[in-house]
Design a protein around this motif. Sequence first.
Motif, PDB file in Angstrom:
ATOM      1  N   SER A 169     -41.930   7.408-129.259  1.00 36.98           N
ATOM      2  CA  SER A 169     -41.014   6.275-129.171  1.00 36.98           C
ATOM      3  C   SER A 169     -41.544   5.196-128.236  1.00 36.98           C
ATOM      4  CB  SER A 169     -39.640   6.760-128.697  1.00 36.98           C
ATOM      5  OG  SER A 169     -38.741   5.684-128.543  1.00 36.98           O
TER       6      SER A 169
ATOM      7  N   GLU B 104     -44.345   3.361-129.907  1.00 32.61           N
ATOM      8  CA  GLU B 104     -43.784   2.421-130.879  1.00 32.61           C
ATOM      9  C   GLU B 104     -43.265   1.169-130.174  1.00 32.61           C
ATOM     10  OE1 GLU B 104     -40.853   4.835-132.770  1.00 32.61           O
ATOM     11  OE2 GLU B 104     -42.266   5.666-134.250  1.00 32.61           O
ATOM     12  N   GLY B 105     -42.653   1.358-129.000  1.00 29.11           N
ATOM     13  CA  GLY B 105     -42.214   0.211-128.206  1.00 29.11           C
ATOM     14  C   GLY B 105     -43.382  -0.648-127.787  1.00 29.11           C
ATOM     15  N   ASN B 106     -44.496  -0.017-127.422  1.00 27.31           N
ATOM     16  CA  ASN B 106     -45.691  -0.780-127.091  1.00 27.31           C
ATOM     17  C   ASN B 106     -46.182  -1.566-128.300  1.00 27.31           C
ATOM     18  OD1 ASN B 106     -49.107  -0.313-126.861  1.00 27.31           O
ATOM     19  ND2 ASN B 106     -48.040  -1.517-125.322  1.00 27.31           N
TER      20      ASN B 106
ATOM     21  N   ARG C 208     -44.297  -2.861-130.589  1.00 26.30           N
ATOM     22  CA  ARG C 208     -43.439  -4.045-130.679  1.00 26.30           C
ATOM     23  C   ARG C 208     -43.847  -5.087-129.652  1.00 26.30           C
ATOM     24  NH1 ARG C 208     -39.527   0.111-130.913  1.00 26.30           N
ATOM     25  NH2 ARG C 208     -38.817  -0.341-128.787  1.00 26.30           N
TER      26      ARG C 208
ATOM     27  N   PRO D 249     -40.232  -7.733-129.321  1.00 26.30           N
ATOM     28  CA  PRO D 249     -39.486  -6.772-128.506  1.00 26.30           C
ATOM     29  C   PRO D 249     -38.051  -6.606-128.988  1.00 26.30           C
ATOM     30  CG  PRO D 249     -39.707  -8.849-127.346  1.00 26.30           C
ATOM     31  CD  PRO D 249     -40.576  -8.951-128.563  1.00 26.30           C
ATOM     32  N   ARG D 250     -37.542  -5.397-128.812  1.00 24.11           N
ATOM     33  CA  ARG D 250     -36.173  -5.081-129.218  1.00 24.11           C
ATOM     34  C   ARG D 250     -35.175  -5.441-128.126  1.00 24.11           C
ATOM     35  NH1 ARG D 250     -35.645   0.916-131.007  1.00 24.11           N
ATOM     36  NH2 ARG D 250     -36.749   0.032-132.804  1.00 24.11           N
ATOM     37  N   TYR D 251     -35.610  -5.338-126.860  1.00 24.21           N
ATOM     38  CA  TYR D 251     -34.678  -5.487-125.748  1.00 24.21           C
ATOM     39  C   TYR D 251     -34.945  -6.772-124.959  1.00 24.21           C
ATOM     40  CZ  TYR D 251     -33.966  -0.573-126.785  1.00 24.21           C
ATOM     41  OH  TYR D 251     -33.698   0.602-127.425  1.00 24.21           O
TER      42      TYR D 251
ATOM     43  N   ASP E 100     -41.438  -1.787-124.038  1.00 28.13           N
ATOM     44  CA  ASP E 100     -40.227  -2.368-124.619  1.00 28.13           C
ATOM     45  C   ASP E 100     -39.022  -1.455-124.417  1.00 28.13           C
ATOM     46  OD1 ASP E 100     -38.594  -4.205-125.960  1.00 28.13           O
ATOM     47  OD2 ASP E 100     -38.961  -3.264-127.916  1.00 28.13           O
ATOM     48  N   CYS E 101     -38.682  -1.220-123.151  1.00 29.12           N
ATOM     49  CA  CYS E 101     -37.539  -0.380-122.802  1.00 29.12           C
ATOM     50  C   CYS E 101     -36.437  -1.218-122.167  1.00 29.12           C
ATOM     51  CB  CYS E 101     -37.961   0.718-121.834  1.00 29.12           C
ATOM     52  SG  CYS E 101     -38.990   1.985-122.576  1.00 29.12           S
TER      53      CYS E 101
END
Length: 215
Positions: free
Chosen positions: A33, A36-38, A40, A46-48, A83-84
């Motif tokens: 996970s 996957e954020g990296n 993005r 980015p999601r957040y 991307d946290c």
Amino acid sequence: MRRRGSCGTIQGVPELTASSLMEHHEAAKTLVSLLEGNGRFVAGEPRYKRDITSARQHALGQTPTAAVFTCIDSRVTAESVFDCDFGQLLVVRTAGHVPDRAAVGSLEFAAAELGVSLVIVLGHERCGAINAALHAVEDDTHDPRSDYLVEQLWQPASQALAEASEGEDAAPKALRLQVRRTVADLGRRANLDGVLIAGAVYDLDTGEVTLIEEN
């Protein structure tokens, strides 16, 4: 080891070894996970947003699933790199990710009190602490005992210089040696037994995080 390699027991994560992934299945899924954020982050998607609204939503508690032990370098911001959102990631920093007592104690607290099952040791290219140690070894006039960071980084710096070919930049090798050394150090800590410790390197130019071999 390449981040997007095809081998491994869990899609997206190459062998850390395979036995490590089988033993730490949930932690390995967390690692997937984060990678996957990296992805993005690298893609600029980015999601957040991590704005004040999100900060307020997470103000009453936290449920982090991983900790990142990284350098103090101002260009390496783990929450952005992976991307946290607020409350998802614990970050511990020392120059050259030297595992001193405070850093190790913080990671042990994260495991014992917050249930964190994954620690990523995140080095980065062009690390100032690594370069300082390399220069000290090359000059051969510096007493490592007079400088704590140089003392702690002397071994990977001296090994990298000894193994580097003529004209080769020893810094990337020293960095990776220090990541592996830190992973090994944390892996020997009884209070981190059961925690998956993964080593990785952050590329300042591309933003990509790449897992590295255990040894």
